[in-house]
Design an enzyme around this catalytic site. Structure first.
Site, PDB file in Angstrom:
ATOM      1  N   GLU A  25       1.007  -1.297  -0.069  1.00 39.67           N
ATOM      2  CA  GLU A  25       0.026  -0.018   0.092  1.00 39.67           C
ATOM      3  C   GLU A  25       0.890   1.249   0.163  1.00 39.67           C
ATOM      4  O   GLU A  25       2.172   1.345   0.435  1.00 39.67           O
ATOM      5  CB  GLU A  25      -0.970  -0.029   1.059  1.00 39.67           C
ATOM      6  CG  GLU A  25      -0.252  -0.118   2.572  1.00 39.67           C
ATOM      7  CD  GLU A  25      -1.100   0.587   3.633  1.00 39.67           C
ATOM      8  OE1 GLU A  25      -1.582   1.818   3.294  1.00 39.67           O
ATOM      9  OE2 GLU A  25      -1.378  -0.049   4.675  1.00 39.67           O
ATOM     10  N   LYS A 159      -4.071  -2.152  14.188  1.00 37.67           N
ATOM     11  CA  LYS A 159      -3.230  -1.175  14.880  1.00 37.67           C
ATOM     12  C   LYS A 159      -3.911  -0.966  16.265  1.00 37.67           C
ATOM     13  O   LYS A 159      -5.018  -1.145  16.566  1.00 37.67           O
ATOM     14  CB  LYS A 159      -3.271   0.101  14.277  1.00 37.67           C
ATOM     15  CG  LYS A 159      -2.407   0.127  12.938  1.00 37.67           C
ATOM     16  CD  LYS A 159      -2.324   1.649  12.177  1.00 37.67           C
ATOM     17  CE  LYS A 159      -3.581   1.983  11.386  1.00 37.67           C
ATOM     18  NZ  LYS A 159      -3.418   1.179  10.224  1.00 37.67           N
TER      19      LYS A 159
HETATM   20  N1  PSU Z   1      -0.549   0.276   8.779  1.00 33.59           N
HETATM   21  C1  PSU Z   1       0.386   1.237   9.261  1.00 33.59           C
HETATM   22  N2  PSU Z   1       0.288   2.355   8.956  1.00 33.59           N
HETATM   23  C2  PSU Z   1      -0.714   3.164   8.288  1.00 33.59           C
HETATM   24  C3  PSU Z   1      -1.801   2.030   7.878  1.00 33.59           C
HETATM   25  C4  PSU Z   1      -1.645   0.698   7.944  1.00 33.59           C
HETATM   26  O1  PSU Z   1       1.407   0.475   9.785  1.00 33.59           O
HETATM   27  O2  PSU Z   1      -0.676   4.137   8.198  1.00 33.59           O
HETATM   28  C5  PSU Z   1      -2.785   2.793   7.162  1.00 33.59           C
HETATM   29  C6  PSU Z   1      -3.528   1.923   6.071  1.00 33.59           C
HETATM   30  O3  PSU Z   1      -3.626   2.371   4.740  1.00 33.59           O
HETATM   31  C7  PSU Z   1      -4.955   1.854   6.746  1.00 33.59           C
HETATM   32  C8  PSU Z   1      -5.326   2.956   7.206  1.00 33.59           C
HETATM   33  O4  PSU Z   1      -5.920   1.223   5.577  1.00 33.59           O
HETATM   34  O5  PSU Z   1      -4.094   3.259   7.864  1.00 33.59           O
HETATM   35  C9  PSU Z   1      -6.570   2.770   8.139  1.00 33.59           C
HETATM   36  O6  PSU Z   1      -7.164   4.310   7.959  1.00 33.59           O
HETATM   37  P1  PSU Z   1      -8.572   4.333   8.726  1.00 33.59           P
HETATM   38  O7  PSU Z   1      -8.437   3.934   9.984  1.00 33.59           O
HETATM   39  O8  PSU Z   1      -8.819   5.932   8.305  1.00 33.59           O
HETATM   40  O9  PSU Z   1      -9.500   3.523   7.914  1.00 33.59           O
END
Ligand code: PSU
Ligand code: MN
Length: 302
Positions: A25, A159
């Site tokens: 990604e 996370k």
């Molecule tokens: N994993 C990481 N760091 C990140 C992300 C994932 O170690 O920044 C990103 C990914 O792109 C994931 C996003 O889809 O964070 C999630 O964002 P949200 O909680 O706004 O859906």
């Protein structure tokens, strides 16, 4: 109507040869890590994929083109670009249609990977149900994407800024296989383990690959979430992180941070509050996930 899609030189060669490809990604590059560590990490992760027998395909939208694999100069440019959009299922098509530039989250990268015929994707941690979701309704689109797009996602769990229990409840409801790799408990991103027992466990890349192939053969939509624990020597114990996460969450609340800004804000504050330790761990876990994803993709390409 054709989708403007551009394959990098190495991805085009891998497609022609029918060899293993791993999607990566780009939101982690633009919104998840500071410059220059973001670009350095992206390069290391790509090399980890190559060293384990697969070709890396970092996915991003640049000037209205869906890039599947970035050339070195494109990756450098994306890593330093300001104001890049953070794309998920809702806004990816509009960005492409209007000639925009955006980094792909887990959800959008899964869509891009599927369009390109790639079945395996490595990231850091998926988005999920935020703490306080009972009032904010903040639930990442990553969860619904796992339920509908047939790509196996290798992550270090969700996370740890999230409400992990609720995140895994939603995944169960959506019918997403949550598979711990090589252990009985779920990892918690910066920590290798947690108090949560994993719904499923697999110990080999071959089993994980077979699971995705069978899902698709059975006509079941969606992918698999592989929860790969961070290497023990790189982890940060959960009790060290808990007060830091609590402080970052309280600050986000006080500053009324909302929607797409929440996750980047929390990751940024935790980086500052741990004096960079969270980033060192984040880099280690993404690289570890890239290695496993390359092995799974190699099994699928057999
Ligand atoms: N994993 C990481 N760091 C990140 C992300 C994932 O170690 O920044 C990103 C990914 O792109 C994931 C996003 O889809 O964070 C999630 O964002 P949200 O909680 O706004 O859906
Ligand atoms: Mn959100």
């Amino acid at each position: 109507m054709t989708i403007p899609m551009q394959f990098s030189t190495e991805v085009a060669a891998a497609r022609a040869a029918g060899t293993a490809i791993v999607a990566l990604e780009s939101t982690i590059i633009t919104h998840g890590m500071p410059f220059p560590q973001n670009v350095e990490t992206a390069r290391l992760v790509e090399q980890d994929v190559r060293d384990n027998g697969a070709t890396p395909a970092t996915i991003a939208v640049m000037n209205g083109v869906l890039h599947v694999g970035l050339e070195a100069a494109e990756l450098d440019a994306l890593g330093q670009a300001m104001g890049v959009a953070k794309l998920s299922r809702a806004d990816m098509a509009g960005c492409i249609a209007t000639g925009g530039t955006g980094a792909t989250t887990v959800a959008a990268t899964m869509i891009g990977a599927h369009l390109a015929g790639i079945h395996v994707f490595a990231t850091g941690g998926i988005g999920g149900v935020h703490k306080g979701a009972e009032t904010s309704f903040d639930i990442s689109a990553d969860l619904h994407e796992l339920a509908q797009t047939p790509v196996t996602v290798v992550a270090a769990g969700a996370k740890a800024i999230l409400d992990l229990e609720k995140t895994f409840e939603v995944l169960e409801t959506l019918g997403v296989p949550v598979i711990a790799y090589g252990q009985d408990t779920l990892p918690a991103f910066w920590s290798a383990t947690s108090h949560m027992t994993a719904p499923l466990r697999m110990d080999t890349a071959a089993d994980i690959a077979a699971g995705q192939v069978m899902r698709t053969a059975m006509g079941l939509s969606g992918g698999q979430l592989i929860c790969n624990p961070i290497p023990a020597d790189a982890q940060i114990p959960a009790d060290v992180l808990a007060p830091v996460i609590a402080q970052a969450l309280a600050e986000a609340d006080a500053q009324a941070i909302s929607a797409k800004a929440v996750t980047p804000f929390l990751l940024g504050r935790i980086f500052e509050l741990t004096e960079g330790r969270s980033l060192t761990a984040n880099i280690a876990l993404v690289r570890n996930n890239a290695v496993l994803a390359a092995k799974i993709a190699s099994e699928m390409a057999k």
